[in-house]
Design an enzyme around this catalytic site. Structure first.
Site, short mmCIF file in Angstrom:
data_model
loop_
_atom_site.label_atom_id
_atom_site.label_comp_id
_atom_site.label_asym_id
_atom_site.label_seq_id
_atom_site.Cartn_x
_atom_site.Cartn_y
_atom_site.Cartn_z
N GLN A 1 0.91 -1.25 0.13
CA GLN A 1 0.02 0.08 -0.04
C GLN A 1 0.85 1.19 -0.12
O GLN A 1 1.76 1.26 0.71
CB GLN A 1 -0.78 -0.10 1.36
CG GLN A 1 -1.82 -1.05 1.37
CD GLN A 1 -2.57 -0.95 2.68
OE1 GLN A 1 -2.15 -0.75 3.93
NE2 GLN A 1 -3.87 -0.72 2.50
N ASP B 1 0.49 3.90 1.74
CA ASP B 1 -0.22 3.86 2.92
C ASP B 1 0.33 5.41 3.86
O ASP B 1 1.21 5.40 4.00
CB ASP B 1 -0.19 2.98 3.73
CG ASP B 1 -1.40 2.53 4.75
OD1 ASP B 1 -2.29 3.55 4.43
OD2 ASP B 1 -1.56 1.87 5.70
ZN LIG Z 1 -4.68 2.85 8.10
#
Ligand SMILES: [Zn+2]
Ligand SMILES: [Zn+2]
Length: 622
Positions: free
Chosen positions: A375, A377
């Site tokens: 990800q 992220d």
């Molecule tokens: Zn998160």
């Protein structure tokens, strides 16, 4: 007894005679439908209406209508196949694009068999046979299915219940329903392919033959569908990915676990480098966290209780650990490692976090549904008053990325569901911040009432590519839950401890998914800045190999991705091969290049760019 009842049809109140079927009511009101909901419950159009109620019509454009239609085609398939072959029936559900039926049969079906079955289906469809619902006792059902061992197994899960069947001509099938009214609604039908499947997906069970098909309620739809299917295949990231060597899976490793060969890895790295720089420009701090953690961490975060079936758990020295399924808890601990003042906020952590989630093996597809992925992220820790500005920054970032990749997007904002954590005031403030931010950026959006997560409101982005495909894109999620669970605070101006607001966001979502989208969006023909190999260097003869090597070295030193082709093949063949692999430039190295130090970059369309080495370096500097 005849009498009038009040029925609300698609929101409009009308009076109808008691005992009419839903089909009759719809037809009288000019409503086209395949199936209906009566007081919220999906029912057949043949259902008689005997009391005041609400009716909703669903046609082929709705999910319910389409899946009911497809599932009805599956019954037709089973009927036709039983007429022609000695088979035992498995299951026959609708799928996203059509339907299938599983058969236990001594031999596998040939293309010729499929054509015969298809013809039989068309023949039966023309008979205008009604789908009739029959309800019987469990004992009665058992008798009816005495010749269908697989159906009997399914039946066993419903001991003591009332059992429903659907009758179509001479064919009766165990089924919950609902179904369309009649086979005459099936105007087009095509059987597409066969495969095999174990009964109930278990390899210890018998192997069944699966037939896939598609059907339509109007003439002409099939042609459009088949054309689209053909085009879709041409840009299917799984096919292009294999052809261009972008990603690879191996049974020995397991499904949904991606291996990147050199060109795929190069592409992935370009994406990561690009994204990392853009994050740093925007004030994000790069962090890195481990791939496993004690189960205790996941208990505090709540994932252990609410997300366990998606997590891979294991033991180290009698203690339970979990492989990372989310990055959030780690980022929280990094934030919490010291006391934070309001002056430090917002803090934006960013990580290429590789996570592993347990997805059912049957759902794994290419790069779109995998078990291990990375990800892009980020977790933003801020005050309530900072939410709006942070969202505005994120929307700018999002817009920048979408433009960079020539993608379009739409925004939705999901609000508080009935069951939710956090105070009404918190929700109102955060939701308003999201809405105001989107409005102030002049972006269009849709509100999805009550569709927020239980822990906070969110923005979802739907990406559309050149072909009109829609992809679930980035999400921006306000979270009131984790700051509570981990007791995450900052010291405010007044010297008091205050709860931090946390925003989760991933812009590409998973790099794997984004790569899949980009492969389909560009059909594997990436813009120069993304191309895994940008320049193919081909010496025109043996004597220029050394010089070609030095040219390659110089390009590489300038971060231009090259490949030196020393294969034994004709020049034309090499150029053609490079074009097929979508390499943007081919550079031939011969006498002229060596003596004059002027190079020719040959573009895919055959156009030439003449340039010195310095000019070439400039060309790639972006
Ligand atoms: Zn998160
Ligand atoms: Zn059915």
């Amino acid at each position: 007894m005849a009498g009038k009842i009040k029925v609300i049809v698609n929101g409009k109140a009308i009076e109808v005679e008691k005992g009419k079927t839903i089909k009759e009511i719809f037809e009288k009101n000019g409503i086209d439908a395949l199936v209906a909901k009566m007081d919220g419950e999906v029912v057949d159009l043949a259902t008689k209406v005997s009391k005041n109620c609400t009716l909703e019509a669903f046609d082929f454009n709705s999910d319910i209508g389409r899946s009911t239609f497809f599932h009805s085609c599956a019954h037709l398939l089973a009927y036709a196949t039983k007429e022609l072959f000695d088979v035992k029936l498995g299951i026959g559900p609708a799928i996203a694009d059509g339907f299938f039926y599983d058969f236990y049969v001594k031999k596998s079906f040939s293309q010729e068999d499929l054509s015969r079955i298809e013809e039989k289906m068309k023949e039966i469809a023309k008979k205008d046979l009604k789908f009739e619902r029959i309800e019987v006792s469990y004992e009665e059902a058992k008798k009816m299915l005495s010749n269908e061992p697989f159906k009997l197994q399914l039946l066993e899960e419903h001991k003591g219940e009332k059992i429903s069947f659907y009758k179509l001509g001479d064919f009766v099938d165990l089924c919950k329903g609902p179904h369309i009214y009649s086979t005459s609604q099936i105007k087009e039908i095509k059987l597409l392919s066969t495969s095999t499947a174990y009964w109930k997906g278990n390899e210890n069970n018998p192997m069944l033959q699966r037939i896939y098909g598609i059907g339509f309620p109007k003439e002409g739809m099939l042609k459009g569908y088949l054309k689209e299917l053909e085009e879709k295949k041409e840009r299917d990231h799984r096919i292009i990915g294999r052809e261009l060597g972008l990603f690879y899976t191996n049974e020995l490793v397991g499904g949904g676990l991606i291996l990147y060969p050199e060109e795929g890895a190069a592409l992935l790295q370009v994406l990561k480098d690009f994204e990392l720089q853009e994050h740093i420009k925007r004030g994000y701090k790069l962090v890195a966290t481990p791939h496993i953690a004690r189960a205790e961490l996941w208990k505090v975060s709540g994932h252990y209780d609410y997300y366990k079936e998606h997590m891979f758990l294991f033991k180290i020295e009698d203690e339970e650990f979990g492989i990372k399924a989310m990055n959030c808890p780690f980022h929280i601990l990094l934030f919490k490692r010291k006391a934070r003042s309001y002056r430090e906020l917002p803090i934006r952590y960013f990580e290429f976090g590789t996570v592993y989630r347990n997805e059912f093996s049957g759902t794994l597809t290419g790069l779109f549904r995998v078990r291990g992925f990375t990800q892009d992220d980020s977790h933003i820790f801020c005050t309530e008053d900072q939410i709006k500005d942070e969202i505005k920054n994120l929307l700018d970032f999002l817009d920048f990325l979408m433009k960079k990749f020539e993608l379009n997007y739409m925004i939705t904002i999901s609000t508080k569901p009935d069951k939710a954590l956090g105070t009404q005031e918190q929700w109102e403030k955060a939701t308003k911040a999201l809405i105001d931010a989107v409005k102030e950026k002049g972006l269009k959006f849709e509100i999805r009432e009550k569709e927020g997560a239980f822990y906070g409101p969110k923005i979802d982005v739907l990406i559309t590519d050149t072909y009109g495909n829609e992809w679930q894109g980035p999400t921006i999620q306000v979270d009131f839950n984790l700051p509570e669970r981990f007791d995450v605070n900052y010291i405010d101006k007044d010297g008091k401890k205050k709860r931090v607001v946390m925003i989760h966001r991933a812009l590409f979502g998973s790099l794997e998914r984004m790569l899949g989208i980009l492969i389909e969006h560009y059909k594997g023909n990436f813009p120069v800045w993304l191309a895994p190999i940008q320049v193919e260097i081909i010496p025109v003869s043996q004597e220029y190999i050394d010089f070609a090597k030095s040219v390659e070295g110089e390009l590489r030193n300038n971060k231009i991705r090259t490949e030196l082709n020393l294969e034994e093949a004709s020049l034309n063949k090499k150029i053609l091969e490079a074009t097929k692999r979508n390499i943007p430039y081919v550079m031939l190295i011969g006498k002229k290049e060596k003596e004059e130090k002027v190079f020719s970059l040959r573009k895919k369309d055959g156009k030439l760019i003449k340039a010195s080495m310095e000019e070439i370096k400039k060309l790639f500097e972006q």
